[in-house]
Design a protein around this motif. Structure first.
Motif, PDB file in Angstrom:
ATOM      1  N   SER A 204       0.825  -1.209   0.000  1.00 46.48           N
ATOM      2  CA  SER A 204       0.000   0.000   0.000  1.00 46.48           C
ATOM      3  C   SER A 204       0.859   1.259   0.000  1.00 46.48           C
ATOM      4  N   GLU A 207       2.662   1.489  -3.531  1.00 52.47           N
ATOM      5  CA  GLU A 207       1.686   1.879  -4.557  1.00 52.47           C
ATOM      6  C   GLU A 207       1.352   3.359  -4.450  1.00 52.47           C
ATOM      7  N   ARG A 208       1.160   3.827  -3.228  1.00 50.48           N
ATOM      8  CA  ARG A 208       0.847   5.248  -3.059  1.00 50.48           C
ATOM      9  C   ARG A 208       1.979   6.115  -3.574  1.00 50.48           C
ATOM     10  N   GLN A 210       4.348   5.364  -5.769  1.00 47.37           N
ATOM     11  CA  GLN A 210       4.484   5.284  -7.220  1.00 47.37           C
ATOM     12  C   GLN A 210       3.369   6.026  -7.944  1.00 47.37           C
ATOM     13  N   ASN A 211       2.168   6.041  -7.358  1.00 48.44           N
ATOM     14  CA  ASN A 211       1.024   6.697  -8.008  1.00 48.44           C
ATOM     15  C   ASN A 211       1.013   8.205  -7.826  1.00 48.44           C
ATOM     16  N   GLU A 212       1.535   8.684  -6.684  1.00 47.19           N
ATOM     17  CA  GLU A 212       1.381  10.095  -6.359  1.00 47.19           C
ATOM     18  C   GLU A 212       2.655  10.928  -6.481  1.00 47.19           C
TER      19      GLU A 212
END
Length: 413
Positions: A204, A207-208, A210-212
């Motif tokens: 989690s 992912e956060r 890499q996404n933001e």
């Protein structure tokens, strides 16, 4: 947070031009401080561990969180090893002459301010701080709330080392709040003050990030690591390595999560390996074919091939030789670490050539996927991307480069 970014940026230039002797002295002083303050670190860690138990953290999470004298000594030793590494800053990577007489050099330089976001591993505080210092980079550390007390105690030792060597104290900063909003500010780049973000934690978190993130990221999402037993594998070696790869420490990203066995040696190799794993406390999830040969296992599901257990569980599948192993790995791997146990040189060469993962091993445990074991002293993490850094992120991976061009009056026609 903005003030932290500005302070780190202000430390960047003096740190980038700091000489090797000053950085060496700081690192040795840090290692000495960690040993001297062992009890302070243990006391702080005891608070975190107690809070972790009350919060119901998983066994694997608690394993990563807990410190003991041996792990504290390992932290200090890791910093000392980093001190002994060659200083990469200023290294000439390549040099050549042009027909017009220009002499061109590609030279290593610090990256700049590095941001490290991590969860339960307090040792990351020491590893990241020391590696970034060696590479001439200020670093902003944001540890998880679960390890806040431990990280603060370790950080105090790092600051002591900076002071002893006369280097900027702001070169290694620990975000003083566990507010998740601080992570968001770092992902935005702290008003242009961060050059790169390195996350260390669960899916989690990564992912956060890499996404933001609005700055480059060095990271791996999961460590779905495979161990393949080829038909040419030595059985005793295969048993020993399989147990170590899975069970030495189940909560590390280099732990084997899937065991692939060549169908040609299922009758001789499968049962001894699974018996040894089970005797070590491992739960077996086997595909239908393997289950027929080893009934004391649970049926594997499709989810098992894409699960990073970080626990004493392993998925097992029979495959059709090296080709079947490569097909399975390339389908389900997270491109972190894979290992082959084999005596057939052609099978090994094919494994190395055709599998696109950051780390590949032959006749060795996947648990060697670690910067310290690579001779890097330590690592901030394992990168599975292909831009700039891949595999263990150590001192060299924390540098960039510039070109130096020397002439004798040349002008371009």
């Amino acid at each position: 947070m903005a003030r932290i970014g500005r302070k780190a940026r202000a430390a960047a230039r003096p740190l980038a031009i700091a000489n090797t002797a000053a950085k060496h002295a700081a690192l040795l002083a840090m290692a000495d401080a960690i040993i001297a303050r062992e009890q302070d670190i243990l006391d702080a860690n005891a608070i975190d561990v107690s809070n972790g138990h009350e919060s119901g953290l998983s066994a694997s999470f608690m394993d990563r969180l807990k410190l003991d004298p041996a792990r504290i000594r390992a932290m200090a030793d890791g910093i000392s090893e980093i001190a002994g590494l060659r200083d990469p800053v200023g290294d000439v990577i390549a040099a050549w002459d042009r027909p017009n007489g220009l002499h061109i050099e590609r030279v290593r330089t610090p990256l700049g301010v590095v941001g490290v976001i991590y969860e339960s591993r307090p040792n990351v505080t020491a590893d990241a701080g020391a590696l970034c210092l060696k590479a001439g980079n200020p670093v902003i550390l944001r540890g998880g709330s679960d390890s806040a007390n431990s990280s603060a105690a370790i950080h105090a030792c790092l600051v002591e080392g900076l002071k002893a060597a006369g280097l900027p104290e702001d070169a290694i900063q620990l975000v003083p709040t566990t507010d998740r909003g601080a992570v968001g500010e770092m992902l935005k780049g702290l008003s242009g003050n961060l050059e790169v973000i390195i996350p260390r934690g669960g899916r989690s978190l990564v992912e956060r990030v890499q996404n933001e993130a609005r700055v480059p990221v060095f990271a791996h999402l999961e460590g779905i690591c495979h161990l393949y037993i080829d038909r040419s594998a030595d059985l005793d070696m295969a048993v020993k390595i399989a147990v170590n790869a899975k069970m030495r420490r189940t909560g590390v990203c280099g732990a084997a999560e899937t065991l692939l066995v060549d169908r040609a040696v299922a009758g001789t190799h499968l049962v001894p390996i699974l018996e040894a794993l089970q005797a070590a406390g491992c739960e077996i999830h086997a595909d239908a074919e393997a289950l027929k040969l080893y009934a004391d296992a649970q049926p594997a599901t499709d989810a098992d091939w894409v699960t990073e257990y970080l626990d004493a569980i392993i998925a097992v599948k029979l495959v059709d030789g090296i080709g079947g192993a490569i097909e399975h790995i390339e389908t389900f791997s997270s491109h972190h670490t894979e290992a082959i146990i084999a005596e057939d040189a052609k099978a090994v060469e094919r494994f190395f050539n055709e599998i696109d993962s950051a780390i590949l091993l032959h006749n060795a445990s996947t648990q060697f996927a670690d910067g310290g074991e690579f001779g890097m002293g330590a690592e901030i993490g394992i990168a599975t991307g292909k831009m700039h850094a891949r595999g263990p992120v150590g001192v060299e991976q924390l540098t960039s480069f510039k070109y130096r061009v020397r002439g004798s009056g040349q002008v371009r026609p």
